[in-house]
Structure formats: structure tokens, C-alpha cells
Motif scaffolding. Sequence first.
Motif, PDB file in Angstrom:
ATOM      1  N   ALA A  30       0.825  -1.203   0.000  1.00 12.27           N
ATOM      2  CA  ALA A  30       0.000   0.000   0.000  1.00 12.27           C
ATOM      3  C   ALA A  30       0.859   1.252   0.000  1.00 12.27           C
ATOM      4  N   SER A  78       0.153   3.817   1.916  1.00  9.69           N
ATOM      5  CA  SER A  78       0.119   4.393   3.262  1.00  9.69           C
ATOM      6  C   SER A  78       0.351   3.297   4.290  1.00  9.69           C
ATOM      7  N   PRO A 124      -0.038   3.435   7.663  1.00  5.25           N
ATOM      8  CA  PRO A 124      -1.150   3.245   8.617  1.00  5.25           C
ATOM      9  C   PRO A 124      -2.334   2.495   7.995  1.00  5.25           C
ATOM     10  N   MET A 125      -2.578   2.739   6.698  1.00  6.95           N
ATOM     11  CA  MET A 125      -3.699   2.052   6.066  1.00  6.95           C
ATOM     12  C   MET A 125      -3.429   0.550   5.979  1.00  6.95           C
ATOM     13  N   ALA A 126      -2.219   0.190   5.583  1.00  9.32           N
ATOM     14  CA  ALA A 126      -1.877  -1.232   5.483  1.00  9.32           C
ATOM     15  C   ALA A 126      -1.923  -1.881   6.862  1.00  9.32           C
ATOM     16  N   GLN A 127      -1.379  -1.178   7.847  1.00  6.12           N
ATOM     17  CA  GLN A 127      -1.347  -1.722   9.213  1.00  6.12           C
ATOM     18  C   GLN A 127      -2.767  -1.915   9.734  1.00  6.12           C
ATOM     19  N   GLY A 128      -3.615  -0.923   9.484  1.00  7.19           N
ATOM     20  CA  GLY A 128      -5.009  -1.018   9.940  1.00  7.19           C
ATOM     21  C   GLY A 128      -5.731  -2.167   9.262  1.00  7.19           C
ATOM     22  N   THR A 129      -5.480  -2.352   7.990  1.00  8.27           N
ATOM     23  CA  THR A 129      -6.101  -3.461   7.256  1.00  8.27           C
ATOM     24  C   THR A 129      -5.604  -4.800   7.801  1.00  8.27           C
ATOM     25  N   CYS A 161       3.214  -6.316   5.786  1.00 10.08           N
ATOM     26  CA  CYS A 161       2.902  -5.092   5.054  1.00 10.08           C
ATOM     27  C   CYS A 161       4.146  -4.556   4.366  1.00 10.08           C
ATOM     28  N   LEU A 213       4.191   8.750   1.799  1.00  7.51           N
ATOM     29  CA  LEU A 213       3.226   8.028   0.978  1.00  7.51           C
ATOM     30  C   LEU A 213       3.912   7.532  -0.281  1.00  7.51           C
ATOM     31  N   ASP A 216      -2.979  -1.593  -3.224  1.00  6.55           N
ATOM     32  CA  ASP A 216      -4.044  -0.605  -3.009  1.00  6.55           C
ATOM     33  C   ASP A 216      -4.336   0.276  -4.218  1.00  6.55           C
ATOM     34  N   VAL A 220      -9.278  -3.721   1.299  1.00  9.16           N
ATOM     35  CA  VAL A 220      -9.693  -4.076   2.664  1.00  9.16           C
ATOM     36  C   VAL A 220     -10.549  -5.338   2.666  1.00  9.16           C
TER      37      VAL A 220
END
Lengths: 212, 255
Positions: free
Chosen positions: B11, B13, B15-20, B35, B44, B70, B100
Motif C-alpha cells: 500500500a 500508506s 497506517p492504512m496497510a497496518q489497519g487493514t 505489510c 506516501l 491498493d 480491505v
Amino acid sequence: MTLDAAWAERWMRRSAADMHAAREELTELDRRIGDGDHGVNMDRGFAAVASRLDDEAVPPRETVAQVLRLVATTLMSTVGGASGPLYGTAFLHAARVTNRADLDGAGVVALVEAAAEGITSRGRAVPGDKTMVDAWAPAVEAAERAADGGDAVEVLRAAAAAAADGAAATVPMIATKGRASYLGPRSAGTEDPGARSTAMLLAAAVAAAGAD
Amino acid sequence: MTVDVGLVLVAHSAPMAQGTADLARQMAPDVVIRCAAGDEDGGLGTSLDRVQDALADALGTVDGVVVLADLGSAALVVEAAFELDPALARRARLVSAPFVEGAVAAAVTAQQGAAPDAVAESAEAAVHSIGPSPVLELVESSADDSPAPAGTHASGETVQAPGAPTSGAADEATATAQIRNKLGLHARPAALLARSVADLGVPVTVDGADASSVLALMSLGTVAGQRVTVAARGTDAAGAVDVVVGMIEGGFGEE
């Protein structure tokens, strides 16, 4: 002028200087229709290429292919966004057909064809999508035409001129690939930054041959 | 049960990958998820080196990897990594899936011990979980292709075909259950139920949908208060139906 490994290295150093000088221009184009990092990415990537060419620890290059392979892996690792893998693949495929001390006209045609094939195989764009393919495709056609009787530098010059025209022709196009495509009709009116950097790259190849 | 397939999330981002990854791990605690997100400087973007490292790291632990990307350029970086190292391409595959939903579906399928093909298919079918009218036919046909639930590699756990000669007679059972969850069998209860059904090793359906498939369960579009029919065929079908009815009526620990 012989298009040998020394030429390929001059080409890359020239590209690094040109990308640095055009950093703001490319970034501004990309800010209008993309994520605004193309100038920064290209500057970073080619600066890394130049510093690897200067690195005493990297073995000296004897063929055009060796230079282009080094360029390919460096760009893939250091240029963010889509441009890193696209240009990286272009140089990787070009390296496969340039394993010789110097290039004649047919050799330049093979280089440009392989680079363009690398771009299209990776990005799956076609002419008219408002991408760097719109610079590479006319460059291939012009190189093939010029190879009929032309020497290596003439072939290169024809390819660069066609790429510049191709890049300029992306201005009115509506993007259908990449993030610019999300803008739809609003992507018209701006030159595609990847097509622009392609034209710059081929112009640098001509300049490095002392024929600009 | 052995989990042989891992995920690599590529990804722009971090944080986005970690959150997913967190979201996917909630339903699939045993799946290796790595990730490769953000550029070299932590901004980014995507990085070939990070993608190569994540693939090598995951493949050091599991046999196969399913890769989700992503945005288009993340997919290009993955393909470049495969081109530079064809050995990677034989053990890892990039799927065309929503980031996601695909990651969650793939992780839950991998958690059930599924093969790489089935994990990849579940990720790609996940696109049907978004939008107003799920394409039930497609989800069901992909569910049909998934391997038998859980444990087919251990002889004692093999799924019994109806009527197969065993110590306990293979049989059929049916019961109804009332949905308690406010949002019906949404992602979390569907995942919990699918995992349990896979562990049971008995084919169970809820209103005709394969209860070992998260997507099939979610695609039912159930709502609170609705009555559903739970059916099973095989050894101790009645016990399996009891478990599933109990879970549905228990509300999966939600309000």
C-alpha cells in the motif's frame, strides 16, 4: 559518435541533470492531474543512478546493457509511484537487447522498441490513454523509419523528436489510465508528466551523443 | 489445522496497510500477514525493496503468499518484483481485489487452511460484498470451488460424505434459528461462524448458503429477527446443526 557504454553513462548523467532542472515543471504537471510527485521521484531516481555510476565499489561497465541494467534496478528501488516500475522495466528490457560494446542504427531501434515494450507490458496502456506510451510509441515508429539508411545518432534523434511531439499531443487527451483517469474530462489541458519525462530522457540520449 | 498461505499487503500508506492487517488478524489470528507500505523515507508511496523484503519474510514462514495492492502503481511494483525474481512469482500471486475486503476475505479463507487458489479466489470474490446488491451467483460459484473445509490432510478429520460407512451413521439434520445481531450476519459473526463450521468438518448450510464461506453468509443479507434454516449432512449432522444454531442464537457476543 559511437553509442557505447561511455555514451550510455553520459546519457544517464545528463538525464540526472535534466530531471533535477525540470523537477518543478514535472511536479507541477503531476500536481494538476496526478499525485504531484513525478518531478521529485524522477530527480531522486536519476540522482541515485548518477551516484551509483560514480560509486567505485560498482564494477565498471563495458556494454550498454550493463549500464542500462544498473539504471533499471536503481530506478525500480528509488523512484516511487508508477514511474519506478515502468521506467525500471523499460531499461531492464532494453538491457536485454543491448549486450554489445556499441550500437548501430538497428541497435538503437532495438533499444527503443524493447523499452517501449517494457512500458506497455507493465502498464498495459495503449496510445491515446494519455500516458508515457504516447511518447514511446511514436518514438518507436520514428526510429524504425530512420533506421532505413540512417546511422545510430540519426535514429536516436528521430526517436527523440517524435517523443517530444507525442508528449505535446497528450495535452488535449483525456486520461484513461492511472490516477489521472479519475479526473475524467478534467485531465484534458495538461501534458502528461510521464510522456514529458520520456521526451526529456530521449532528448538527453541525443545530447549525450553530442548531436543536439 | 495448518495455515500454509500468508498475505502481503502492498500500500501507499503504512497506517492504512497496518489497519487493514489488524482488521484481518482479528478474524484470522494464525495467518502470516506482512505489510510493504510507504516509500523509502516513510512517506506516501511504494518501495520495491520493501515489497521484496515483505515477500521474502512471508515466504520464509509459509508456502504461498497472496498479495493485495491498493492502487495501480502498487500493483506495478509487485509485478516488477516478480519480473526481477521469477522464483517469487511461482510462490506468490497478485490478486485483483478490493484492498480491505479482499484482505479480510483472504485472511479468513487462509485461516481455514485453504490452498492458495482458494485464498486468491476469496479475495477476488470479495468485491461482491460491496454495493447494494451482492452478486450471489458469483459468490456461490466461487465458494463451490473452495476446498473441503478444514483438516482434509489428516485422515481422522476427513469430511464424511453422506451415507459413508462410519461408526456413527451419516445423517441429515435441519433446524431454524433466529438472527440476534442488529446488523445480521455481518463480517465479524460471519467470520466466526464460517471458522467454526470449517472446524466441524461437516457441510452446513444457512438458508442454502455454504456456512463455511464468510462471503456466502454475508451475501444472505440477513437482518435482526429473521429466521434462517440451518441444515447439515454427514456424521453427527445434528450436533453440527446444534452448534450453528447455538452460535446464531447466541448473537456472537454482540448486543
